[in-house]
Design a protein around this motif. Structure first.
Motif, short mmCIF file in Angstrom:
data_model
loop_
_atom_site.label_atom_id
_atom_site.label_comp_id
_atom_site.label_asym_id
_atom_site.label_seq_id
_atom_site.Cartn_x
_atom_site.Cartn_y
_atom_site.Cartn_z
N LYS A 1 0.85 -1.18 0.00
CA LYS A 1 0.00 0.00 0.00
C LYS A 1 0.88 1.23 0.00
N ALA A 2 0.69 2.13 -0.99
CA ALA A 2 1.52 3.31 -1.07
C ALA A 2 1.22 4.22 0.10
N GLY A 3 2.27 4.97 0.51
CA GLY A 3 2.11 5.90 1.62
C GLY A 3 1.59 7.24 1.13
N VAL A 4 1.76 8.24 1.98
CA VAL A 4 1.32 9.59 1.66
C VAL A 4 2.40 10.25 0.80
N THR A 5 2.00 10.82 -0.30
CA THR A 5 2.95 11.42 -1.24
C THR A 5 2.76 12.91 -1.29
N GLN A 6 3.84 13.64 -1.04
CA GLN A 6 3.79 15.09 -1.13
C GLN A 6 4.73 15.56 -2.24
N THR A 7 4.24 16.50 -3.01
CA THR A 7 5.07 17.10 -4.05
C THR A 7 4.89 18.60 -4.07
N PRO A 8 5.93 19.36 -4.43
CA PRO A 8 7.30 18.87 -4.58
C PRO A 8 7.96 18.67 -3.22
N ARG A 9 9.14 18.13 -3.18
CA ARG A 9 9.85 17.96 -1.91
C ARG A 9 10.50 19.26 -1.45
N TYR A 10 10.96 20.04 -2.41
CA TYR A 10 11.62 21.30 -2.08
C TYR A 10 11.12 22.41 -3.02
N LEU A 11 11.03 23.60 -2.43
CA LEU A 11 10.60 24.77 -3.20
C LEU A 11 11.34 26.00 -2.70
N ILE A 12 11.76 26.84 -3.63
CA ILE A 12 12.30 28.14 -3.27
C ILE A 12 11.45 29.18 -3.98
N LYS A 13 10.90 30.09 -3.21
CA LYS A 13 10.04 31.14 -3.77
C LYS A 13 10.49 32.49 -3.26
N THR A 14 10.06 33.52 -3.96
CA THR A 14 10.38 34.90 -3.59
C THR A 14 9.20 35.51 -2.83
N ARG A 15 9.52 36.38 -1.91
CA ARG A 15 8.48 37.11 -1.18
C ARG A 15 7.45 37.70 -2.13
N GLY A 16 6.20 37.56 -1.77
CA GLY A 16 5.12 38.11 -2.60
C GLY A 16 4.53 37.12 -3.59
N GLN A 17 5.29 36.08 -3.89
CA GLN A 17 4.76 35.07 -4.80
C GLN A 17 3.74 34.18 -4.09
N GLN A 18 3.13 33.29 -4.87
CA GLN A 18 2.25 32.31 -4.26
C GLN A 18 2.77 30.92 -4.58
N VAL A 19 2.32 29.93 -3.81
CA VAL A 19 2.81 28.58 -3.99
C VAL A 19 1.67 27.59 -3.76
N THR A 20 1.74 26.48 -4.47
CA THR A 20 0.76 25.41 -4.30
C THR A 20 1.49 24.11 -4.01
N LEU A 21 1.08 23.46 -2.93
CA LEU A 21 1.67 22.19 -2.54
C LEU A 21 0.60 21.11 -2.71
#
Lengths: 114, 112
Positions: A1-21
């Protein structure tokens, strides 16, 4: 049984931007919860989704939002990023239908805001 | 905010020794879960103990729960170097079973 998968593992963003995990729970699990982990505040609950509805919410500003799809996969969005949003974001999967069920975590997404 | 505290904050022992970590919490709970975390990675679920249980075992792990004192302990017997990690307790309150509140964690170092 597969476990919990999160993507991406690493992210670098700039202040003011938005991000989706993204988080894919264990097959058959309908509850997905999100947590933020920082050295200063430790592990803090963001929100929980169950069957596409937000069921619980922590004390985070409205810049933090989420959603859950019909296949139970969940996304978390952070808008107008701040330096203080740098953290490890963890998602947890559980069956959610009854109390006293274990919550299983993914490996997390390490977000760095510069 | 954190539900409670874990004690000690850090623990260093030699391989083969037992390690005991304590967790205190503040409110009534449905259950308490223990997790292990290696170097800022994901949390690995170790054991869940319900509020009506007093003790539970899983392999080398023994967990106790005292709801009158709002405290729990995790005992790892015959520790191995691979047990080096941070250990967290997390509580689920009645009615919000999927919302976990974490303790501050104990950093365990097991040396050869």
């Amino acid at each position: 049984k597969a476990g919990v998968t999160q993507t991406p593992r690493y992210l670098i963003k700039t202040r003011g931007q938005q991000v989706t995990l993204s988080c894919s729970p264990i097959s058959g699990h309908r509850s997905v919860s999100w947590y933020q982990q920082t050295p200063g505040q430790g592990l803090q609950f963001l929100f929980e989704y169950f069957s596409e509805t937000q069921r619980n919410k922590g004390n985070f500003p409205g810049r933090f939002s989420g959603r859950q799809f019909s296949n139970s996969r969940s996304e978390m969005n952070v808008s107008t990023l701040e330096l203080g949003d740098s953290a490890l974001y963890l998602c947890a999967s559980s069956s959610g239908g009854v109390p006293n069920t274990e919550a299983f975590f993914g490996q997390g997404t390490r977000l760095t805001v510069v | 905010s954190q539900q409670g505290e874990e004690d000690p904050q850090a623990l260093s022992i030699q391989e083969g020794e037992n390690a005991t970590m304590n967790c205190s919490y503040k409110t009534s709970i449905n259950n308490l879960q223990w997790y292990r975390q290696n170097s800022g990675r994901g949390l690995v679920h170790l054991i869940l103990i319900r509020s009506n249980e007093r003790e539970k075992h899983s392999g080398r792990l023994r967990v106790t729960l005292d709801t009158s004192k709002k405290s729990s302990s995790l005992l790892i017997t015959a520790s191995r170097a691979a047990d080096t990690a941070s250990y967290f307790c997390a509580t689920a309150r009645a009615g919000t079973a999927s919302k976990l509140t974490f303790g501050t964690g104990t950093r365990l170092q097991v040396t050869l």
